[in-house]
Scaffold this motif. Structure first.
Motif, PDB file in Angstrom:
ATOM      1  N   LEU A 145       0.821  -1.210   0.000  1.00 40.64           N
ATOM      2  CA  LEU A 145       0.000   0.000   0.000  1.00 40.64           C
ATOM      3  C   LEU A 145       0.858   1.265   0.000  1.00 40.64           C
ATOM      4  N   LYS A 146       2.063   1.164   0.512  1.00 37.31           N
ATOM      5  CA  LYS A 146       2.963   2.311   0.553  1.00 37.31           C
ATOM      6  C   LYS A 146       3.743   2.456  -0.755  1.00 37.31           C
ATOM      7  N   ILE A 147       4.196   1.341  -1.312  1.00 40.20           N
ATOM      8  CA  ILE A 147       5.064   1.364  -2.487  1.00 40.20           C
ATOM      9  C   ILE A 147       4.299   1.614  -3.782  1.00 40.20           C
ATOM     10  N   ALA A 148       3.173   0.913  -3.956  1.00 36.26           N
ATOM     11  CA  ALA A 148       2.476   0.907  -5.248  1.00 36.26           C
ATOM     12  C   ALA A 148       2.100   2.299  -5.769  1.00 36.26           C
ATOM     13  N   PRO A 149       1.517   3.177  -4.943  1.00 38.19           N
ATOM     14  CA  PRO A 149       1.149   4.499  -5.484  1.00 38.19           C
ATOM     15  C   PRO A 149       2.347   5.271  -6.041  1.00 38.19           C
ATOM     16  N   LYS A 150       3.505   5.145  -5.404  1.00 35.97           N
ATOM     17  CA  LYS A 150       4.702   5.832  -5.886  1.00 35.97           C
ATOM     18  C   LYS A 150       5.142   5.239  -7.223  1.00 35.97           C
ATOM     19  N   LEU A 151       5.021   3.941  -7.327  1.00 34.49           N
ATOM     20  CA  LEU A 151       5.389   3.259  -8.564  1.00 34.49           C
ATOM     21  C   LEU A 151       4.428   3.634  -9.690  1.00 34.49           C
ATOM     22  N   MET A 152       3.146   3.644  -9.387  1.00 32.73           N
ATOM     23  CA  MET A 152       2.118   3.927 -10.389  1.00 32.73           C
ATOM     24  C   MET A 152       2.203   5.359 -10.911  1.00 32.73           C
ATOM     25  N   ALA A 153       2.784   6.247 -10.119  1.00 33.06           N
ATOM     26  CA  ALA A 153       2.920   7.646 -10.533  1.00 33.06           C
ATOM     27  C   ALA A 153       4.077   7.845 -11.507  1.00 33.06           C
ATOM     28  N   GLU A 154       4.963   6.846 -11.607  1.00 33.91           N
ATOM     29  CA  GLU A 154       6.199   7.048 -12.375  1.00 33.91           C
ATOM     30  C   GLU A 154       6.360   6.139 -13.591  1.00 33.91           C
ATOM     31  N   ILE A 155       5.751   4.958 -13.582  1.00 32.20           N
ATOM     32  CA  ILE A 155       6.003   4.027 -14.692  1.00 32.20           C
ATOM     33  C   ILE A 155       4.733   3.780 -15.502  1.00 32.20           C
ATOM     34  N   PRO A 156       4.864   3.497 -16.793  1.00 32.27           N
ATOM     35  CA  PRO A 156       3.691   3.123 -17.597  1.00 32.27           C
ATOM     36  C   PRO A 156       3.220   1.715 -17.211  1.00 32.27           C
ATOM     37  N   TYR A 157       1.926   1.534 -17.124  1.00 27.74           N
ATOM     38  CA  TYR A 157       1.389   0.209 -16.793  1.00 27.74           C
ATOM     39  C   TYR A 157      -0.032   0.097 -17.324  1.00 27.74           C
TER      40      TYR A 157
END
Length: 293
Positions: A132-144
């Motif tokens: 829950l902590k990591i995913a939002p930061k990841l989703m803001a930066e990489i295409p998916y």
């Protein structure tokens, strides 16, 4: 005019400039520099996007593809080994309650420091709190590309298609969406293998559009950062969906499908009946047969 855009890290951008310094021209707005080579103009923007334009744009950009790294033109080309890459994974297939979530993600060398700082690894090795902590930061930066198959639709589809068929179609669709976002998929695009390659494509034989050239590997989430990222985003979506279902039914839905879930499943059925199960559970699981009606 051919145009290719790539995202590079700052060291690669600096090395590119040093290699062709003599070709530098007046710098456009919001750019670090512009190089005019015979057959190709290269513009490196402040955003770290590098645009190759001209007759030889594709050839110059191809120098950054993994397949050409055996003959790198730049001093630090080896840093690109394995990048760019795409990877997909699914979550929720082993849980009685909750949807099936599939995510295909893309990463390149410019995302390496982000992934390192977040401690990217297979979602099964991370706690829910970490996800829950990591995913939002990841989703803001990489295409998916994220697909969520809710339980009602899942139960309908499963009447005529087995789980591997359902997963194959979800992975294929996720890759189609990701390809639309990127323009094209990288040469290295991986699926965490859940069925043999021949079976995977057999499940897709009637699909209108099929992504081919996929690499299939077991335990890929431990080998490829893109698969690990896809796994994390899919797990995040699953956790959020479980929270939404729990709130809707005012009932804390258990994860998994083991013996510890039998009592909560029975309680849920007594409160919400067959329709509740249709909307929140995977009915073909053996857990359904153990419900006392």
């Amino acid at each position: 005019m051919n145009t290719v855009s790539l995202t590079l890290n700052q060291k690669q951008i600096d090395t590119l400039f040093e290699t062709y310094r003599s070709k530098a021209v007046k710098t456009p707005a919001y750019a670090q520099y512009q190089l005019k080579l015979d057959g190709c103009t290269i513009t490196a923007y402040d955003s770290k996007k590098v645009v190759f334009q001209g007759r030889d744009a594709e050839e110059m950009a191809a120098l950054f593809e993994p397949k050409t790294l055996s003959q790198p033109p730049l001093q630090h080309a080896a840093e690109l080994n394995g990048y760019p890459q795409a990877g997909s994974d699914e979550v929720g297939t082993g849980d009685y309650f909750g949807p099936v979530c599939v995510c295909a993600a893309y990463v390149d060398a410019s995302h390496a420091s982000l992934m390192q700082s977040l401690g990217i690894q297979d979602s099964k090795q991370l706690s829910d709190e970490q996800i829950l902590k990591i995913a939002p930061k990841l989703m803001a930066e990489i295409p998916y590309s994220l697909l969520i198959l809710d339980n009602y639709k899942y139960n309908q589809v499963h009447q005529t298609q087995n789980l591997n068929c359902i997963k194959a179609k979800l992975h294929n669709q996720a890759y189609l969406h990701l390809r639309n976002k990127l323009g094209q998929l990288p040469a290295l695009s991986v699926i965490d293998q859940f069925t043999p390659e021949a079976s995977y494509y057999r499940y897709l034989k009637n699909e209108r559009e099929i992504v081919r050239g996929i690499t299939f590997e077991t335990k890929a989430e431990n080998k490829y950062p893109a698969v690990a990222c896809g796994s994390i985003i899919a797990r995040f979506a699953f956790l959020k969906a479980m929270d939404t279902l729990s709130e809707h039914y005012s009932f804390k839905l258990p994860k998994g499908a083991g013996p510890a879930t039998e009592e909560p499943i029975q309680q849920f059925y007594e409160l919400h009946g067959e329709q509740g199960l249709m909307n929140a559970a995977k009915l073909h699981f053996k857990n359904t047969d153990k419900i006392k009606r």
